[in-house]
Each structure stands twice: as structure tokens, then as C-alpha cells.
Design an enzyme around this catalytic site. Structure first.
Site, short mmCIF file in Angstrom:
data_model
loop_
_atom_site.label_atom_id
_atom_site.label_comp_id
_atom_site.label_asym_id
_atom_site.label_seq_id
_atom_site.Cartn_x
_atom_site.Cartn_y
_atom_site.Cartn_z
N GLU A 56 0.61 -0.92 -0.12
CA GLU A 56 -0.10 -0.30 0.05
C GLU A 56 0.99 1.26 -0.08
O GLU A 56 1.78 1.55 0.99
CB GLU A 56 -0.73 -0.11 1.58
CG GLU A 56 -2.38 0.81 1.12
CD GLU A 56 -3.35 0.52 2.00
OE1 GLU A 56 -3.89 0.20 1.61
OE2 GLU A 56 -2.59 1.28 3.65
N LYS A 58 0.70 4.94 0.87
CA LYS A 58 -0.04 5.81 2.27
C LYS A 58 0.44 6.43 2.51
O LYS A 58 1.68 6.34 3.32
CB LYS A 58 -0.10 4.24 2.54
CG LYS A 58 -1.33 4.77 4.32
CD LYS A 58 -1.61 3.36 5.00
CE LYS A 58 -2.27 3.42 6.10
NZ LYS A 58 -2.81 2.18 7.31
N ASN A 188 -10.66 -6.69 7.70
CA ASN A 188 -9.49 -5.84 8.68
C ASN A 188 -9.17 -6.05 9.76
O ASN A 188 -10.30 -6.41 10.28
CB ASN A 188 -10.04 -4.44 8.24
CG ASN A 188 -9.62 -3.79 8.39
OD1 ASN A 188 -8.15 -3.91 8.90
ND2 ASN A 188 -9.30 -2.62 7.93
N GLU A 218 -6.19 -7.75 5.64
CA GLU A 218 -5.86 -6.49 6.00
C GLU A 218 -5.48 -6.05 7.13
O GLU A 218 -5.77 -5.81 8.13
CB GLU A 218 -6.99 -5.83 5.31
CG GLU A 218 -7.13 -6.05 3.86
CD GLU A 218 -8.63 -5.28 4.15
OE1 GLU A 218 -9.10 -5.71 3.05
OE2 GLU A 218 -8.73 -4.13 3.88
N SER A 219 -4.39 -5.09 7.48
CA SER A 219 -4.08 -4.41 8.68
C SER A 219 -2.92 -4.74 9.12
O SER A 219 -3.47 -6.19 9.75
CB SER A 219 -5.19 -3.28 8.91
OG SER A 219 -5.63 -2.65 8.27
O1 LIG Z 1 -5.47 2.98 8.79
C1 LIG Z 1 -6.39 3.87 9.35
O2 LIG Z 1 -5.99 4.38 10.54
C2 LIG Z 1 -8.00 3.08 8.98
C3 LIG Z 1 -8.45 4.06 9.81
C4 LIG Z 1 -9.71 4.62 10.14
C5 LIG Z 1 -10.23 3.37 8.42
C6 LIG Z 1 -9.58 3.17 7.90
C7 LIG Z 1 -7.80 2.82 8.10
N1 LIG Z 1 -7.44 2.23 7.17
C8 LIG Z 1 -7.29 1.87 6.27
C9 LIG Z 1 -6.80 -0.26 6.02
O3 LIG Z 1 -6.96 -0.82 5.39
C10 LIG Z 1 -5.40 -0.03 5.69
O4 LIG Z 1 -4.38 1.33 4.87
C11 LIG Z 1 -4.66 -1.15 4.86
O5 LIG Z 1 -5.17 -2.39 5.96
C12 LIG Z 1 -3.18 -1.27 5.45
O6 LIG Z 1 -2.83 -1.44 6.63
P1 LIG Z 1 -1.08 -1.20 7.65
O7 LIG Z 1 -0.81 -2.55 6.97
O8 LIG Z 1 -1.74 -1.84 8.55
O9 LIG Z 1 -1.25 0.39 7.56
#
Ligand SMILES: O=C(O)c1ccccc1NCC(=O)[C@H](O)[C@H](O)COP(=O)(O)O
Length: 261
Positions: A56, A58, A188, A218-219
Site C-alpha cells: 500500500e 499510504k 480487516n 488486511e492491516s
Molecule cells: O489505517 C487507519 O488508521 C484507518 C482508519 C480508519 C479507516 C481505515 C483505516 N485504514 C485503512 C486500511 O485498511 C489500511 O490502510 C490497510 O489495511 C493497511 O493497514 P496497515 O498495514 O496496518 O497500514
């Protein structure tokens, strides 16, 4: 009111403003003029022998604030591609994620791997717009859409030659995604209402997603151990943002996640 409601309300304002610049009918015509016989490259890219990687782009997030002060988005995307990413996720939400549609457009025009538009889709307009920006896929968040709308938006995306990654967070949302005919379901680990990250969420919900449907975690992915755990749970693909955005050497970071070395 949760942060997700606030972000979604702002997305409605963004759409209303965008429609003043390019009305819906015109955006629809632009999207429909593009090739819809794409072969769904995003979905194809996620089907691998081993777990596949959506990396991603970001700059910021509501939970972390600014993640990357220096944000050469095109360079980052090229580095992801060279590092072996299977697909790229590009945030286009401007206020909390500091994203932009032009980032997606430039990236999609430059790399050869498929890109997903990561945004908060609340209106069909954004789906047509995603197509004109070069997206191969869109994100549909179940908690923002009722099931008939979810199905309609997924079908619209597919009619334009894009895939839909349908994002869920709990068992009820997984059931809605299945009912809406999703072929790619994401779970997520981050609760978008309060930002808490429970890394076990995706592995816990994996058994609810039918085999054959692509399952994306995800995340919150940070370590090779996380990847191993998800692999064991039967995950097809992972979506990783912050961990890779903070890495100075993207290839080294992705290799480390894949192999532990
Ligand atoms: O990332 C956040 O803080 C967030 C808050 C509210 C809604 C969506 C959010 N993020 C979007 C995502 O789902 C993440 O960017 C994506 O899954 C990657 O996650 P990470 O690897 O933890 O950066």
C-alpha cells in the site's frame, strides 16, 4: 459518530464537489469508453501458489497521523513492483490519508502490476472515476453499504472490468459479503470504528469464507511470523501498508516478510 461515519460523510461531500466539475453522466461515459475486457488482473494477481502481497502507498492515516513525511509515491510504487509486490493499493482519500486520485492515475500508468483504488466508496460515481484513473480494482467496505447496494456496486465494477475487494470486519459482515456475491473478501484486523487492531481477526474469520473465494488479510501485518500465521490459516493475500511505508529498503522489507531472512 465514529471516525468511519465522519470519513464517509466527507466522501459524500467530495463526490458532490466532483460532480460539479464532471457530472455523473460524463464520468460514466468516460469510464464506459475504456476497455472492460481486462481479464480481471487484480484477481488473477492474487491467485498464487503461496500467499500474495498487496503493498500500500499510504502517506498518512487517522490512527497514525503522518506516516511518511517524504512521500515520493511514484518511486514507492516502482520499488514495490521491483520488490515483487503482486498488486498495489493506492489511497485516494485526501483528508485523513493525504491521498489523491492523481497518485493512482500516475502509478497505474507507470507500473505493470494491477492497482486497487483504496477509498471510502459511498456513491457509484467513485466507481466510474476509479476506472478513469486506471484502477484494476476498488475497495467496498461492507459497513458503509447495505447488501443490495454492495451487490450493485460489485456488479458495476465488474461490468467495467474491475474487481471488488469486499472488506469485512466480523462474521455478520462476512455473511453480507458472501450474499453480495463477492469473489474477493478481505477481513480487516483494524476495527475502523475505534482503530483497535486485533491481528487474530482475519485468521479467526477465515473458515467462514468459502474456498475458491480469494481471502485477503488486511492491516497490522508487521513480521514474518504474522505472515506464517496467516499462511497457516489459509490466507491467499495480505494487504500491508505502514510496515512497508516505514521501511527505507522496500525490497529488503518485503523479502524479510516473505522468508524471515
Ligand atoms: O489505517 C487507519 O488508521 C484507518 C482508519 C480508519 C479507516 C481505515 C483505516 N485504514 C485503512 C486500511 O485498511 C489500511 O490502510 C490497510 O489495511 C493497511 O493497514 P496497515 O498495514 O496496518 O497500514
Amino acid at each position: 459518530m465514529t471516525i468511519l461515519d465522519t470519513i464517509a460523510d466527507y466522501a459524500r461531500i467530495r463526490v458532490a464537489e466532483a460532480k460539479k466539475q464532471v457530472p455523473l453522466e460524463q464520468m460514466r461515459e468516460r469510464a464506459k469508453a475504456l476497455d472492460a475486457n481486462t481479464g480481471f488482473p487484480f484477481e488473477q494477481a492474487l491467485r498464487g501458489q503461496d500467499i500474495t502481497f498487496i503493498c500500500e502507498v499510504k502517506k498518512a492515516s487517522p490512527s497514525r497521523g503522518i506516516i511518511a513525511e517524504d512521500f515520493p509515491y511514484l518511486q514507492i510504487a516502482k520499488e514495490y513492483e521491483a520488490a515483487g509486490a503482486n498488486a498495489i493499493s493506492v489511497l485516494t482519500e485526501p483528508k485523513w490519508f493525504k491521498g489523491d486520485g492523481s497518485y493512482l492515475q500516475e502509478i497505474a500508468n507507470t507500473v505493470s502490476i494491477p492497482c486497487i483504488r483504496k477509498d471510502f466508496i459511498v456513491d457509484e460515481y467513485q466507481i466510474y472515476e476509479a476506472k478513469t484513473l486506471g484502477a484494476s480494482a476498488i475497495l467496498l467496505i461492507v459497513s458503509l453499504l447495505d447488501t443490495p447496494t454492495l451487490r450493485r456496486y460489485r456488479e458495476l465494477a465488474e461490468s467495467l472490468g474491475m474487481s471488488a475487494l469486499v472488506e469485512t470486519h466480523d462474521d455478520g459482515e462476512v455473511a453480507s459479503a458472501i450474499e453480495a456475491g463477492a469473489t474477493i473478501i478481505g477481513v480487516n484486523n483494524r476495527n475502523l470504528k475505534d482503530f483497535t487492531v486485533d491481528f487474530s481477526n482475519s485468521a479467526r474469520l477465515r473458515p467462514l469464507v468459502p474456498q475458491g473465494t480469494i481471502f485477503v488479510a488486511e492491516s497490522g501485518v508487521e513480521t514474518p511470523e504474522d505472515i506464517n500465521e496467516l499462511r497457516k490459516a489459509g490466507t491467499d493475500a495480505v494487504l500491508i501498508g505502514e510496515t512497508l511505508m516505514r521501511a527505507t529498503d522496500k525490497k529488503q522489507a518485503l523479502d524479510h516478510l516473505k522468508t524471515g531472512c
